[in-house]
Design an enzyme around this catalytic site. Structure first.
Site, PDB file in Angstrom:
ATOM      1  N   ARG A 299      38.312  39.005  49.661  1.00 38.81           N
ATOM      2  CA  ARG A 299      37.196  39.715  50.289  1.00 38.81           C
ATOM      3  C   ARG A 299      37.131  39.282  51.749  1.00 38.81           C
ATOM      4  O   ARG A 299      36.621  38.215  52.072  1.00 38.81           O
ATOM      5  CB  ARG A 299      35.881  39.402  49.575  1.00 38.81           C
ATOM      6  CG  ARG A 299      35.839  39.837  48.118  1.00 38.81           C
ATOM      7  CD  ARG A 299      35.789  41.348  48.004  1.00 38.81           C
ATOM      8  NE  ARG A 299      35.700  41.786  46.606  1.00 38.81           N
ATOM      9  CZ  ARG A 299      36.735  42.065  45.846  1.00 38.81           C
ATOM     10  NH1 ARG A 299      37.969  41.950  46.337  1.00 38.81           N
ATOM     11  NH2 ARG A 299      36.572  42.468  44.601  1.00 38.81           N
TER      12      ARG A 299
ATOM     13  N   GLY B 216      38.698  45.794  38.451  1.00 42.75           N
ATOM     14  CA  GLY B 216      39.639  44.680  38.421  1.00 42.75           C
ATOM     15  C   GLY B 216      39.184  43.560  37.504  1.00 42.75           C
ATOM     16  O   GLY B 216      39.995  42.932  36.806  1.00 42.75           O
ATOM     17  N   ASP B 217      37.876  43.303  37.476  1.00 35.96           N
ATOM     18  CA  ASP B 217      37.329  42.277  36.578  1.00 35.96           C
ATOM     19  C   ASP B 217      37.510  42.702  35.126  1.00 35.96           C
ATOM     20  O   ASP B 217      37.853  41.888  34.262  1.00 35.96           O
ATOM     21  CB  ASP B 217      35.846  42.048  36.863  1.00 35.96           C
ATOM     22  CG  ASP B 217      35.578  41.734  38.325  1.00 35.96           C
ATOM     23  OD1 ASP B 217      36.445  41.093  38.967  1.00 35.96           O
ATOM     24  OD2 ASP B 217      34.512  42.130  38.827  1.00 35.96           O
TER      25      ASP B 217
END
Length: 329
Positions: free
Chosen positions: A176, A265-266
């Site tokens: 991030r 994605g998690d």
């Protein structure tokens, strides 16, 4: 600082990282045009914990929250989902982080308000908790490494220095860029060292290219070798997994309606880890990751409702041709 409760033993996976209060619009209009917002909970690592519980595993989430309504909401929400939060610390001074979703024509933007939150005081002391030593897997992400100096030390202790012996270490690169704005930040170097040290690594092909200039899964494999389990995700196309020998297995992503990509994605990581815990082969792990991720893509919620096991098992058993033709709605 007081614990939220007393520890209980037996989590298959302990997920470590910040979770925040999430405020999101009820429709696709931009945040600035909204008269009201819905309150929910979101965080990369707790999303994985929720996904694992939904798939039938025992998962714990470990972090710090403020002694405020948002912190209490997080603990209540995760507890209701079946996640063990008994080792979470409640900070009487620092606040719980908050973020806002901002829908737009090019996707959903995220606005974070997490500086100096309670979670930024996580540090190496967490590694001494018995909960970690009893787990089969510890799951962390690059987000935590960017939150503060003490958080970076915690992640390095668990992933590189292995101060907790026994569990396998799962690491999602989860770069991030907005979190790495301090002058001394070196995300490419820090995240590379962590990824090389982990037992299970999740990384997006696009983020790897942005960080390290590796444009293909093969180049990522060569850079991170010899990771025992490396998964390279290529959004919309599929995912490639490599074992310690470097042999690739590619599984295409089933076609799915896309409402929002946040949290997919998690969900994929939760599905893959579930398959690993269940002893599935690499193809089965990737397929399960895709199926759970597809549920998230079809909702604005970070944590989807997990389909019944019989539906998942039926899709996992498809032959290659039927899998390639699969459409999820």
């Amino acid at each position: 600082m007081t614990p939220a409760g007393q520890e209980r033993s037996g989590a298959d996976v302990v997920c470590i990282g910040e979770t925040m209060a999430m405020l999101s619009p009820p429709d696709a209009r931009p945040l600035a045009d909204q008269p009201a917002l819905a309150l929910a909970v979101g965080g990369a690592e707790s999303n994985v914990a929720c996904g694992l519980v939904g798939l039938g595993h025992r998962a714990a989430w470990l972090s710090r929250v403020g002694d405020d309504p948002f912190g209490r909401r997080i603990l209540a929400d995760l507890t209701a989902r079946g996640v063990d939060v008994t080792a979470v610390e409640v900070d009487p001074v620092r606040q719980t982080g908050v973020y806002f979703k901002d829908p737009g024509p090019d996707g959903t933007g995220i606005h974070y308000y997490r500086r100096d939150s309670a979670a930024t005081l996580m540090g190496p002391g967490i590694a001494g908790l018995p909960l970690l030593r009893r787990a089969r897997v510890l799951h962390l992400s690059g987000i935590t490494a960017a939150l503060s100096g003490s958080c970076a030390e915690l992640v390095a202790d668990l992933v590189i220095r292995r101060t907790v012996t026994g569990p396998a270490v799962s690491f999602d690169v989860n770069h991030r860029s907005a979190l790495w704005r301090q002058p001394s930040a070196e995300p490419a170097r820090v995240l590379l060292a962590l990824a090389r040290a982990a037992d299970i690594v999740f990384v997006g092909r696009d983020e790897a290219e942005a960080l390290w200039g590796t444009a293909t899964p093969e180049k990522i494999r060569d850079l991170l070798a010899p990771a025992p389990h490396l998964v390279v995700k290529d959004a919309g196309h599929g995912a490639t997994a490599y074992d310690a020998a470097g042999d690739p297995v590619f599984v295409p992503a089933p076609r799915s309606r896309v409402v929002e990509r946040v949290g997919a994605g998690d969900a994929f990581a939760a599905g893959y880890l579930s398959g690993l815990l269940e002893g599935r082969d690499v193809q089965g792990r990737l397929r399960l990751g895709h199926l759970v991720a597809a549920e998230t893509l079809q909702t604005t919620q970070d944590v989807p409702a997990i389909p019944p096991r019989r539906d998942l098992d039926r899709r996992l058993a498809l032959d290659d041709a039927a899998w390639s033709a699969l459409r999820l709605h």
